[in-house]
Motif scaffolding. Structure first.
Motif, PDB file in Angstrom:
ATOM      1  N   LEU A  74     -11.736  19.002 -15.420  1.00  0.00           N
ATOM      2  CA  LEU A  74     -12.504  18.631 -16.596  1.00  0.00           C
ATOM      3  C   LEU A  74     -13.993  18.518 -16.283  1.00  0.00           C
ATOM      4  O   LEU A  74     -14.830  18.551 -17.178  1.00  0.00           O
ATOM      5  CB  LEU A  74     -11.970  17.322 -17.190  1.00  0.00           C
ATOM      6  CG  LEU A  74     -10.542  17.414 -17.728  1.00  0.00           C
ATOM      7  CD1 LEU A  74     -10.006  16.045 -18.064  1.00  0.00           C
ATOM      8  CD2 LEU A  74     -10.499  18.325 -18.950  1.00  0.00           C
TER       9      LEU A  74
ATOM     10  N   SER B 192      -9.915  11.755 -11.052  1.00  0.00           N
ATOM     11  CA  SER B 192      -8.980  12.186 -12.096  1.00  0.00           C
ATOM     12  C   SER B 192      -9.544  13.359 -12.888  1.00  0.00           C
ATOM     13  O   SER B 192      -8.842  14.343 -13.139  1.00  0.00           O
ATOM     14  CB  SER B 192      -8.664  11.032 -13.047  1.00  0.00           C
ATOM     15  OG  SER B 192      -7.949  10.012 -12.409  1.00  0.00           O
ATOM     16  N   LEU B 193     -10.811  13.250 -13.275  1.00  0.00           N
ATOM     17  CA  LEU B 193     -11.436  14.326 -14.042  1.00  0.00           C
ATOM     18  C   LEU B 193     -11.559  15.606 -13.224  1.00  0.00           C
ATOM     19  O   LEU B 193     -11.330  16.698 -13.742  1.00  0.00           O
ATOM     20  CB  LEU B 193     -12.805  13.879 -14.560  1.00  0.00           C
ATOM     21  CG  LEU B 193     -12.785  12.729 -15.574  1.00  0.00           C
ATOM     22  CD1 LEU B 193     -14.206  12.279 -15.892  1.00  0.00           C
ATOM     23  CD2 LEU B 193     -12.040  13.129 -16.842  1.00  0.00           C
TER      24      LEU B 193
ATOM     25  N   GLU C 219     -10.742   8.646 -25.161  1.00  0.00           N
ATOM     26  CA  GLU C 219     -10.227   9.917 -24.649  1.00  0.00           C
ATOM     27  C   GLU C 219     -10.115   9.865 -23.125  1.00  0.00           C
ATOM     28  O   GLU C 219      -9.139  10.356 -22.556  1.00  0.00           O
ATOM     29  CB  GLU C 219     -11.150  11.070 -25.055  1.00  0.00           C
ATOM     30  CG  GLU C 219     -11.173  11.344 -26.538  1.00  0.00           C
ATOM     31  CD  GLU C 219     -12.286  12.285 -26.951  1.00  0.00           C
ATOM     32  OE1 GLU C 219     -12.024  13.112 -27.838  1.00  0.00           O
ATOM     33  OE2 GLU C 219     -13.406  12.198 -26.397  1.00  0.00           O
ATOM     34  N   LEU C 220     -11.113   9.278 -22.490  1.00  0.00           N
ATOM     35  CA  LEU C 220     -11.126   9.162 -21.038  1.00  0.00           C
ATOM     36  C   LEU C 220      -9.882   8.423 -20.529  1.00  0.00           C
ATOM     37  O   LEU C 220      -9.278   8.816 -19.543  1.00  0.00           O
ATOM     38  CB  LEU C 220     -12.393   8.438 -20.594  1.00  0.00           C
ATOM     39  CG  LEU C 220     -12.633   8.282 -19.111  1.00  0.00           C
ATOM     40  CD1 LEU C 220     -12.836   9.643 -18.467  1.00  0.00           C
ATOM     41  CD2 LEU C 220     -13.847   7.398 -18.874  1.00  0.00           C
ATOM     42  N   ASN C 221      -9.493   7.385 -21.238  1.00  0.00           N
ATOM     43  CA  ASN C 221      -8.333   6.600 -20.845  1.00  0.00           C
ATOM     44  C   ASN C 221      -7.067   7.459 -20.742  1.00  0.00           C
ATOM     45  O   ASN C 221      -6.228   7.228 -19.881  1.00  0.00           O
ATOM     46  CB  ASN C 221      -8.113   5.450 -21.833  1.00  0.00           C
ATOM     47  CG  ASN C 221      -6.950   4.585 -21.462  1.00  0.00           C
ATOM     48  OD1 ASN C 221      -6.791   4.159 -20.321  1.00  0.00           O
ATOM     49  ND2 ASN C 221      -6.098   4.315 -22.431  1.00  0.00           N
ATOM     50  N   THR C 222      -6.955   8.467 -21.585  1.00  0.00           N
ATOM     51  CA  THR C 222      -5.763   9.320 -21.570  1.00  0.00           C
ATOM     52  C   THR C 222      -5.752  10.270 -20.379  1.00  0.00           C
ATOM     53  O   THR C 222      -4.724  10.891 -20.100  1.00  0.00           O
ATOM     54  CB  THR C 222      -5.634  10.144 -22.874  1.00  0.00           C
ATOM     55  OG1 THR C 222      -6.703  11.085 -22.934  1.00  0.00           O
ATOM     56  CG2 THR C 222      -5.630   9.254 -24.099  1.00  0.00           C
ATOM     57  N   LYS C 223      -6.882  10.415 -19.691  1.00  0.00           N
ATOM     58  CA  LYS C 223      -7.007  11.356 -18.568  1.00  0.00           C
ATOM     59  C   LYS C 223      -6.907  10.700 -17.196  1.00  0.00           C
ATOM     60  O   LYS C 223      -6.909  11.382 -16.185  1.00  0.00           O
ATOM     61  CB  LYS C 223      -8.351  12.093 -18.642  1.00  0.00           C
ATOM     62  CG  LYS C 223      -8.622  12.779 -19.957  1.00  0.00           C
ATOM     63  CD  LYS C 223      -7.645  13.876 -20.240  1.00  0.00           C
ATOM     64  CE  LYS C 223      -7.998  14.584 -21.533  1.00  0.00           C
ATOM     65  NZ  LYS C 223      -6.919  15.428 -22.017  1.00  0.00           N
ATOM     66  N   LEU C 224      -6.826   9.384 -17.157  1.00  0.00           N
ATOM     67  CA  LEU C 224      -6.867   8.681 -15.878  1.00  0.00           C
ATOM     68  C   LEU C 224      -5.549   8.757 -15.124  1.00  0.00           C
ATOM     69  O   LEU C 224      -4.486   8.555 -15.692  1.00  0.00           O
ATOM     70  CB  LEU C 224      -7.253   7.217 -16.085  1.00  0.00           C
ATOM     71  CG  LEU C 224      -8.623   6.982 -16.713  1.00  0.00           C
ATOM     72  CD1 LEU C 224      -8.888   5.485 -16.839  1.00  0.00           C
ATOM     73  CD2 LEU C 224      -9.712   7.648 -15.896  1.00  0.00           C
ATOM     74  N   ASP C 225      -5.660   9.032 -13.819  1.00  0.00           N
ATOM     75  CA  ASP C 225      -4.489   9.090 -12.942  1.00  0.00           C
ATOM     76  C   ASP C 225      -4.374   7.841 -12.077  1.00  0.00           C
ATOM     77  O   ASP C 225      -3.358   7.635 -11.432  1.00  0.00           O
ATOM     78  CB  ASP C 225      -4.581  10.303 -12.003  1.00  0.00           C
ATOM     79  CG  ASP C 225      -4.521  11.623 -12.746  1.00  0.00           C
ATOM     80  OD1 ASP C 225      -3.881  11.684 -13.806  1.00  0.00           O
ATOM     81  OD2 ASP C 225      -5.134  12.590 -12.246  1.00  0.00           O
TER      82      ASP C 225
ATOM     83  N   GLN D 222      -8.219  17.478 -12.772  1.00  0.00           N
ATOM     84  CA  GLN D 222      -7.775  18.149 -13.993  1.00  0.00           C
ATOM     85  C   GLN D 222      -8.753  19.232 -14.437  1.00  0.00           C
ATOM     86  O   GLN D 222      -8.638  19.762 -15.538  1.00  0.00           O
ATOM     87  CB  GLN D 222      -7.602  17.114 -15.115  1.00  0.00           C
ATOM     88  CG  GLN D 222      -6.513  16.087 -14.799  1.00  0.00           C
ATOM     89  CD  GLN D 222      -6.477  14.983 -15.829  1.00  0.00           C
ATOM     90  OE1 GLN D 222      -6.307  15.249 -17.011  1.00  0.00           O
ATOM     91  NE2 GLN D 222      -6.627  13.747 -15.379  1.00  0.00           N
TER      92      GLN D 222
ATOM     93  N   MET E 123     -16.828  13.139 -23.774  1.00  0.00           N
ATOM     94  CA  MET E 123     -15.569  12.430 -23.954  1.00  0.00           C
ATOM     95  C   MET E 123     -15.859  10.970 -24.280  1.00  0.00           C
ATOM     96  O   MET E 123     -16.750  10.367 -23.701  1.00  0.00           O
ATOM     97  CB  MET E 123     -14.752  12.533 -22.658  1.00  0.00           C
ATOM     98  CG  MET E 123     -13.312  12.120 -22.777  1.00  0.00           C
ATOM     99  SD  MET E 123     -12.378  12.454 -21.246  1.00  0.00           S
ATOM    100  CE  MET E 123     -12.228  14.229 -21.314  1.00  0.00           C
TER     101      MET E 123
END
Length: 82
Positions: A81, A75-76, A51-57, A79, A47
């Motif tokens: 991931l 976060s990963l 792309e990582l930025n879109t997955k952060l909670d 999800q 990633m």
């Protein structure tokens, strides 16, 4: 299989030179070796920072690289991931 320790090390190395505390993802860009296209890889995980930025909670601000990387990993994992 993803090596979580290796991935954590990659994140820490990439983000450690940011000027903490950070208040947004944009605060991290100058620290990244290849900017937003910096790639993180381990096993089947691959990633870019963008792309990582879109997955952060997590929620900004972050006071240290460890706080930030802890949230990235959580976060990963949440999800599925990694």
């Amino acid at each position: 299989m993803v090596d979580k320790a290796e991935l954590r090390e990659q994140f820490t190395e990439a983000f450690q030179d940011a000027d903490y505390p950070i208040s947004s993802p944009m605060d991290l860009v100058p620290a990244l070796p290849s900017g937003p296209s910096t790639k993180f890889e381990s096993g089947e995980f691959s990633m870019t920072a963008m792309e990582l930025n879109t997955k952060l909670d997590g929620e900004f601000p972050y006071e240290s690289v460890d706080d930030f990387v802890d949230d990235v990993m959580a976060s990963l994992e949440s999800q599925d991931l990694i």
